[in-house]
Scaffold this motif. Structure first.
Motif, PDB file in Angstrom:
ATOM      1  N   UNK B 335       0.844  -1.182   0.000  1.00 52.67           N
ATOM      2  CA  UNK B 335       0.000   0.000   0.000  1.00 52.67           C
ATOM      3  C   UNK B 335       0.890   1.247   0.000  1.00 52.67           C
ATOM      4  N   UNK B 336       0.400   2.334  -0.552  1.00 52.08           N
ATOM      5  CA  UNK B 336       1.183   3.571  -0.570  1.00 52.08           C
ATOM      6  C   UNK B 336       1.476   4.031   0.845  1.00 52.08           C
ATOM      7  N   UNK B 337       2.769   4.273   1.087  1.00 50.08           N
ATOM      8  CA  UNK B 337       3.226   4.613   2.428  1.00 50.08           C
ATOM      9  C   UNK B 337       3.163   6.118   2.675  1.00 50.08           C
ATOM     10  N   UNK B 338       2.932   6.900   1.616  1.00 48.62           N
ATOM     11  CA  UNK B 338       2.952   8.355   1.654  1.00 48.62           C
ATOM     12  C   UNK B 338       4.314   8.850   2.136  1.00 48.62           C
ATOM     13  N   UNK B 339       5.346   8.152   1.689  1.00 43.21           N
ATOM     14  CA  UNK B 339       6.686   8.559   2.101  1.00 43.21           C
ATOM     15  C   UNK B 339       7.140   9.806   1.365  1.00 43.21           C
ATOM     16  N   UNK B 340       6.504  10.107   0.210  1.00 44.95           N
ATOM     17  CA  UNK B 340       6.855  11.328  -0.506  1.00 44.95           C
ATOM     18  C   UNK B 340       8.106  11.230  -1.349  1.00 44.95           C
ATOM     19  N   UNK B 341       8.702  10.020  -1.499  1.00 44.32           N
ATOM     20  CA  UNK B 341       9.926   9.916  -2.289  1.00 44.32           C
ATOM     21  C   UNK B 341       9.659  10.218  -3.751  1.00 44.32           C
ATOM     22  N   UNK B 342       8.490   9.835  -4.260  1.00 40.64           N
ATOM     23  CA  UNK B 342       8.189  10.105  -5.665  1.00 40.64           C
ATOM     24  C   UNK B 342       8.176  11.603  -5.915  1.00 40.64           C
ATOM     25  N   UNK B 343       7.595  12.366  -4.971  1.00 36.90           N
ATOM     26  CA  UNK B 343       7.569  13.813  -5.131  1.00 36.90           C
ATOM     27  C   UNK B 343       8.960  14.408  -5.002  1.00 36.90           C
ATOM     28  N   UNK B 344       9.792  13.773  -4.190  1.00 33.04           N
ATOM     29  CA  UNK B 344      11.129  14.293  -3.970  1.00 33.04           C
ATOM     30  C   UNK B 344      12.008  14.134  -5.196  1.00 33.04           C
TER      31      UNK B 344
END
Lengths: 464, 401
Positions: B335-344
């Motif tokens: 599940x998406x962890x919302x770690x934000x690495x994709x945005x980073x």
């Protein structure tokens, strides 16, 4: 359909790194709260910290896994691998006082799982940090019960001079406090950094938390901007407050190294599911957390500023991310809200700083009745104690305190004050009350009694 | 700068450049009985125009020989020419010392020079601009595994730099910059041994962060400017280094784009290397000579932006790599962890996780600029939950159109 190479990183690896980072902290809590307290007889005392952490971890793991197994149509092994149900329990154990009874931990774990995670849709969907929800429930419902069992203090701390957590001690100090009042009861700032101060299991060792932060940031495991901006905001604000009141660098260091700030900033606020995804959002989140924590610590007398700040900001995460996106979309600079936040931080710092210099009236003190008969004045006063309001009758004759009687004294451990005949000590030392010793094992209560006398004398002598 | 360092996998093919220039048959795409004047058994010369494609660009034969068939594979028509191995042609030496800008554009058009970095944009259109101040030669080749531009530039360094000089003279371009990755030491050394002889051609070393070769980012790093839709707004033209080499061939001898260097690599190939091949060569023939392991997949172009292919793959002007990889176990999807690495890591500054969250809401999607996505694949690469984030953005792109 590409990409045909994928990074080595995985959710599993990230969680493992968090556990590795927590490992020294767990060992330290075992040392400080277990080994140091071991009296050679009760093996339970030796392993108590590990039992608490382990039990809490096990509880959340079992609760969530059983729930998922009964309600979801997946294989057990998949449910275990995908949901990381042990995580909230691991954190919950680390943010509880050593004296929390195990049944209460189980209830807290239950709430963590079902209100903190399951209610919102399980892993990846929760809005609030589950461990903090569990702790909030435990503290709200069972704070008195836990303090009856000893509260935050382990057995080795109960016997030492400093027997209250640094922040509860600070709330009783008049004005901004001095190094002697705030830090020295615990030794020096070194003890704060190393972790040999009263506090929750995982929260005390600031050095280990900072090392964990460095490790987790270098391995790109956590959203590092959040703790950096959170702690810097608190540091700079308390530095300002201290400077306005003429205290040195030790003061902001004391504030930053006290309470659950560092643990909360590094492990709780950075929980990926409940924090912003955008870079700028994380900066704003850290700033807001800092402002909230400073406001709650100074402008309210309630404990748990860090917990309240994080849970409040958890609610606003979507709002923050949306605002960042909207501003980028409308091509407005994101620097504007940040400047607003910094300005409000400066404003709050200034306000709090000046509040100290103006206020010298003890707001915890109240005169219920005052009867004058010739040269004798009989006061009935109340003073906020450790866990209750103390009511005392103080008789002053010829400008000297002649009798102190306890009308209402429901603080736990108040019996120590009575056994030690503290009222006699105070009467004998009434010319130098400020330096009069407190009763060990009931520091806060005895400080309160002391303050009641000081305040009453001030009123009698017409001083302000 | 956003973006990410990726593992390179270049050493396995870097230093090997072979040739496979005698295919028995070639399959030229987009030519069918309807759009060509040639019929079966007709003789063809190397370089002959076989027909026009749907956009009016010329299609050339890459060998001399005889037309033997017209086939259709996956809805694409092909003309099949049997190679007589004699390379008969009508190429002539040109005197382009006083070539005008219009003649230059025409030469590029007649010889079907297109962007060989993968996009296939007709190059002549770029040079139709009134004023060009800077020419950037893109030799960054940021995708892992690909070494086609590298090996071509190493072999034909002088020819490429000469061509750049010619282009600058004909089009009145003030200066040129050759962009190379800063860790590409052998190429840098080689270029430096030649480049001092050329006024106004400079070498610029870009940081080793994928996608360093992306045009928009390259211009930002090299010249420090941003543009709205096309680089020509800032009077800049960017060309891939292999395209420059082909421009040179078309200037000197009117040779059209019928040959290129393709990297054949991956852990599924026994002898990975770069190969000079004719357009229209069947990739599976080359793979047979190089040796392929069992249970492998074939990918057209690089591992980040390429797509899955099969034995029917044909060499085209935009094919820079054939990647053969051993089949790997599927990684666990979470599940998406919302770690934000994709945005980073997103080089275009997007927030892929929010695009994924709002995939059903077109109004919200518009605010997230999915159309800016260049499909570099970093979001999918970096996701710890192994979600193929790029697919959501592709879907979002369709929805906001």
């Amino acid at each position: 359909m590409g990409p045909f190479i994928k990074s080595e990183n995985s959710t599993n690896k990230m969680m493992s790194r968090v556990i590795i980072a927590l490992f020294p902290i767990i060992i330290f809590s075992f040392y400080k709260n277990g080994i140091l307290c071991y009296d050679g007889n009760n093996i339970y005392t030796l392993f108590k910290p590990l039992i608490i952490i382990g039990f809490s971890t096990l509880c959340t793991f079992l609760f969530e896994t059983i729930y998922l197994y009964l309600t979801k149509d997946k294989k057990l092994i998949d449910l275990i691998r995908d949901n990381y149900s042990y995580m909230p329990g691991l954190f919950l154990g680390l943010i509880l006082p050593i004296n929390t009874p195990l049944p209460i931990i189980m209830v807290g774990a239950f709430i963590s799982v079902f209100i903190g995670k399951v209610l919102f849709g399980g892993f990846g969907e929760n809005i609030f940090n589950p461990a903090l929800i569990g702790r909030l429930f435990i503290i709200t419902m069972y704070a008195l019960t836990i303090s009856d069992f000893g509260g935050y203090l382990n057995t080795s701390e109960l016997d030492s001079i400093a027997s209250a957590t640094p922040l509860s001690n600070a709330s009783l100090v008049e004005g901004i406090g001095t190094y002697e009042e705030l830090v020295q009861p615990y030794g020096s700032l070194k003890y704060f950094a190393l972790g040999f101060i009263p506090g929750c299991l995982g929260e005390t060792s600031k050095v280990l938390i900072i090392l964990a932060f460095i490790y987790l940031t270098l391995t790109k495991t956590i959203k590092w901007r959040i703790p950096v901006f959170y702690v810097s905001t608190v540091f700079l604000s308390t530095l300002g407050i201290g400077l306005i009141n003429g205290v040195g660098l030790w003061y902001p260091l004391f504030q930053v190294l006290s309470g659950g700030l560092l643990f909360g900033a590094v492990f709780m606020a950075t929980d990926p599911v409940t924090s912003p995804v955008t870079k700028k959002g994380q900066i704003i989140y850290g700033l807001c957390l800092g402002i909230l924590t400073v406001t709650l610590r100074y402008l309210t007398s309630y404990p748990e500023a860090v917990l309240t700040s994080i849970l409040t900001m958890n609610m606003l995460v979507y709002l923050i991310d949306d605002m960042v996106i909207e501003r980028e979309y409308k091509k407005r600079k994101i620097i504007l809200p940040i400047i607003l936040l910094i300005l409000s931080l400066i404003g709050i710092t200034y306000y709090i700083g000046n509040k100290f210099t103006k206020a010298s009236i003890d707001t915890n003190y109240e005169i219920v009745s005052k009867e004058e008969k010739g040269s004798t004045t009989t006061y009935v006063v109340t003073q906020v104690g450790y866990s209750s309001k103390l009511k005392l009758e103080i008789v002053i004759k010829d400008d000297k305190v002649v009798s102190i009687e306890y009308l209402e004294a429901n603080d736990s451990f108040f019996n120590k004050i009575i056994d030690n005949k503290y009222n006699e000590t105070l009467i004998n030392n009434q010319d130098d009350l400020k330096n009069c010793d407190t009763v060990s094992g009931a520091t806060i209560s005895s400080t309160a009694v002391k303050k009641a006398i000081i305040n009453t004398l001030k009123d009698h002598r017409g001083e302000k | 700068m956003s973006g990410m360092r990726l593992p390179k996998h270049k050493k396995m093919s870097m230093h090997k450049l072979n040739t496979y220039l005698k295919p028995k048959k070639v399959y030229i795409p987009n030519v069918s009985i309807k759009n060509t004047k040639f019929s079966i058994n007709d003789k063809v010369l190397m370089g002959d125009v076989l027909g026009l494609d749907s956009r009016g660009n010329k299609i050339h034969s890459s060998v001399s020989g005889v037309v033997v068939d017209f086939i259709k594979v996956n809805d694409i028509p092909y003309i099949v020419i049997k190679n007589d191995l004699k390379e008969k042609n009508n190429f002539k030496e040109n005197d382009y010392s006083s070539m005008t800008k219009e003649e230059f554009v025409n030469t590029l058009k007649e010889n079907s020079i297109v962007g060989m970095g993968g996009a296939g944009f007709p190059t002549y259109i770029k040079y139709q601009a009134e004023e060009i101040n800077t020419l950037i030669i893109n030799s960054v080749e940021c995708e892992p595994f690909i070494t086609s531009d590298y090996s071509l530039f190493m072999k034909y360094t002088k020819e490429v730099l000469d061509t750049v000089s010619d282009i600058m003279r004909i089009n009145n371009i003030k200066d040129s910059i050759v962009a190379v990755k800063e860790n590409n030491t052998s190429l840098i050394k080689r270029i430096n041994s030649y480049i001092s002889k050329y006024e106004n051609i400079k070498l610029y070393l870009v940081k080793d962060k994928y996608p360093a070769g992306w045009e928009r980012r390259l211009i930002k790093e090299v010249k420090g400017v941003t543009y709205d839709r096309l680089p020509i707004e800032k009077k800049i033209v960017v060309n891939n280094v292999s395209t420059i080499y082909q421009i040179g061939l078309s200037l000197k001898q009117s040779i059209p784009l019928i040959e290129r260097v393709v990297t054949f690599t991956g852990d599924g190939i026994k002898r990975p290397c770069n190969v000079e091949v004719k357009v229209g060569t069947k990739v599976s023939d080359v793979l047979e000579t190089l040796g392929v392991y069992k249970d492998t997949i074939i990918i057209e172009n690089g591992p980040m932006m390429g797509k899955r292919s099969n034995e029917d793959l044909i060499v085209t002007p935009t094919l820079n790599c054939v990647l053969v990889l051993k089949e790997k176990e599927h990684e666990r999807l979470n599940v998406c962890l919302r770690c934000g690495k994709c945005a980073e890591v997103c080089p275009a500054g997007l927030c892929p996780v929010m695009i994924k969250d709002n995939i059903m809401d077109i109004e919200e999607l518009k605010k997230l600029y999915p159309e800016k996505c260049v499909e570099c694949g970093l979001c999918s690469y970096v996701c710890p939950s192994k979600i193929n984030v790029r697919e959501y953005i592709r879907e979002a792109k369709e929805k906001v159109k």
